[in-house]
Design an enzyme around this catalytic site. Structure first.
Site, PDB file in Angstrom:
ATOM      1  CB  ALA A   1      15.100 -36.614   5.889  1.00  0.00           C
TER       2      ALA A   1
ATOM      3  CG  HIS B   1      12.363 -38.531  -0.305  1.00  0.00           C
ATOM      4  ND1 HIS B   1      11.209 -38.285  -1.016  1.00  0.00           N
ATOM      5  CD2 HIS B   1      11.971 -38.797   0.958  1.00  0.00           C
ATOM      6  CE1 HIS B   1      10.165 -38.423  -0.231  1.00  0.00           C
ATOM      7  NE2 HIS B   1      10.595 -38.727   0.983  1.00  0.00           N
TER       8      HIS B   1
ATOM      9  CG  HIS C   1      10.483 -34.088   0.496  1.00  0.00           C
ATOM     10  ND1 HIS C   1      11.303 -35.116   0.923  1.00  0.00           N
ATOM     11  CD2 HIS C   1       9.528 -33.954   1.448  1.00  0.00           C
ATOM     12  CE1 HIS C   1      10.873 -35.572   2.081  1.00  0.00           C
ATOM     13  NE2 HIS C   1       9.798 -34.897   2.424  1.00  0.00           N
TER      14      HIS C   1
ATOM     15  N   GLY D   1       2.101 -34.648  -0.331  1.00  0.00           N
ATOM     16  CA  GLY D   1       2.119 -35.912  -1.073  1.00  0.00           C
ATOM     17  C   GLY D   1       0.936 -36.800  -0.727  1.00  0.00           C
ATOM     18  CD  GLU D   2      -2.732 -38.544  -4.744  1.00  0.00           C
ATOM     19  OE1 GLU D   2      -2.336 -39.622  -5.233  1.00  0.00           O
ATOM     20  OE2 GLU D   2      -3.650 -37.865  -5.251  1.00  0.00           O
ATOM     21  CE  LYS D   3       5.235 -43.319   2.452  1.00  0.00           C
ATOM     22  NZ  LYS D   3       5.172 -42.553   3.645  1.00  0.00           N
TER      23      LYS D   3
ATOM     24  CD  GLN E   1       0.843 -35.111   6.515  1.00  0.00           C
ATOM     25  OE1 GLN E   1       1.361 -35.360   7.585  1.00  0.00           O
ATOM     26  NE2 GLN E   1       1.568 -34.834   5.438  1.00  0.00           N
TER      27      GLN E   1
ATOM     28  CB  SER F   1      12.278 -39.007   5.481  1.00  0.00           C
ATOM     29  OG  SER F   1      11.900 -37.953   4.619  1.00  0.00           O
TER      30      SER F   1
HETATM   31  O1  PAF Z   1       4.400 -34.827   5.843  1.00  0.00           O
HETATM   32  C1  PAF Z   1       5.216 -34.222   6.559  1.00  0.00           C
HETATM   33  O2  PAF Z   1       6.405 -34.171   6.292  1.00  0.00           O
HETATM   34  C2  PAF Z   1       4.717 -33.539   7.837  1.00  0.00           C
HETATM   35  O3  PAF Z   1       3.701 -34.277   8.442  1.00  0.00           O
HETATM   36  C3  PAF Z   1       4.294 -32.090   7.605  1.00  0.00           C
HETATM   37  C4  PAF Z   1       3.104 -31.986   6.668  1.00  0.00           C
HETATM   38  C5  PAF Z   1       5.460 -31.290   7.065  1.00  0.00           C
HETATM   39  C6  PAF Z   1       3.869 -31.448   8.944  1.00  0.00           C
HETATM   40  O4  PAF Z   1       4.906 -31.479   9.882  1.00  0.00           O
END
Ligand code: PAF
Length: 295
Positions: A44, A46, A49, A159-161, A165, A198
């Site tokens: 998905a 954008h 990415h 991404g920092e968004k 994570q 997304s």
């Molecule tokens: O940020 C994401 O899109 C997901 O959490 C990732 C890092 C691809 C892991 O599935």
């Protein structure tokens, strides 16, 4: 018979679906002395990415994008089934962006029958989104560790968004001695300030306008705290009230945290981040900004 004319469009993107095919391509590049970057995604795609792809491309010659909607990072009540999927559309965007390879494995490739290994990153996964999305960061840490082991890139971009994570992934790479540089890339925003995601596809036209308030509220908090570092409690209470007044149903958290450890702060006396998760209709939005100290 005449040969069909080569399409004027971008060259088709090479897609591989198995770890051995991925490794064969990457080894070929390595043999030629070329550096490799990985941009993990769930599709998905954008502009956010595609910015990751561009930043990765600035660092190395070859860019691999992975597309895998990872079931283990969704709780049973979450949107795994509804998550937007469009491999053909994503592949077209990646071809145009000059990506060298798309790795699109199946669930059975990523989690072979009998798979019994998971990666979990203590402490960093515990707060913020942690309690609201049980198991989420273990699912992310596990799949990202697998992707890094499969591709063995020099650089991997995130991404920092998804700031929590990003910190979890930096820590797992460090703790597991993975020979990869984890590159954090600034959030890409719409002109309204709304962070690209997304999941924005779930927002109605009216909700999109309300959603833009998130960035205004956390940006306002960061500006206030830059001048008045001790006003964390007051700024957080005002920010929460502003989001609820704007139409958000729930503010799951609105916190000011140490930018590295993600421990909550009551006074901004070190590099810090304002982080938020709030629900609008059926959409869960997250965002964050740095607190840049006033000079
Ligand atoms: O940020 C994401 O899109 C997901 O959490 C990732 C890092 C691809 C892991 O599935």
């Amino acid at each position: 018979m005449r040969k069909p004319k080569a399409s004027a469009k971008e060259p088709p993107l090479r897609i591989v679906r198995t770890v051995s095919d991925l490794r064969a391509v990457v080894q070929g590049w390595r043999g030629a002395g070329e550096g490799v970057a990985l941009v993990p995604t769930m599709g998905a795609l954008h502009e956010g990415h595609l910015t990751l792809v561009r930043r990765a491309r600035e660092r190395v010659r070859r860019v691999v994008v992975s597309l895998f909607v990872n079931p283990t990072q969704f709780a049973p009540s979450e949107d795994f089934t509804a998550y937007p999927r469009d491999e053909a559309g994503d592949a077209a965007k990646l071809a145009e962006a000059g990506v060298d390879l798309l790795f699109a494995p199946s669930v059975a490739t990523m989690y072979p029958p009998g798979d019994a290994t998971a990666v979990s990153v203590a402490r960093l996964s515990a707060g913020l989104c942690g309690p609201w999305r049980p198991g989420h960061f273990q699912g992310v840490a596990t799949v990202v560790t697998k992707l890094l082991a499969q591709c063995l890139p020099d650089v991997a971009a995130f991404g920092e968004k998804d700031y929590q994570q990003l910190q979890v992934i930096k820590r797992l790479a460090r703790d597991l001695h993975l020979p990869v540089e984890i590159l954090g890339v600034a959030t890409v925003r719409e002109p309204s300030g709304l962070a690209l995601s997304s999941r924005n596809a779930y927002l109605s036209v009216d909700e999109r306008k309300i959603a833009a308030r998130v960035y205004q509220v956390i940006g306002g908090m960061a500006a206030r705290l830059a001048k008045a570092p001790a006003e964390v409690a007051k700024a957080s209470a005002a920010g929460r009230a502003a989001l609820l007044a704007a139409g958000f149903a729930t503010v799951e958290y609105l916190e000011v945290c140490d930018a590295k450890t993600l421990q909550p702060l009551t006074v901004v006396d070190r590099p810090a981040r304002v982080l938020v998760a709030a629900r609008l209709g059926k959409t869960r939005l997250i965002d964050n900004v740095p607190v840049v100290p006033a000079t």
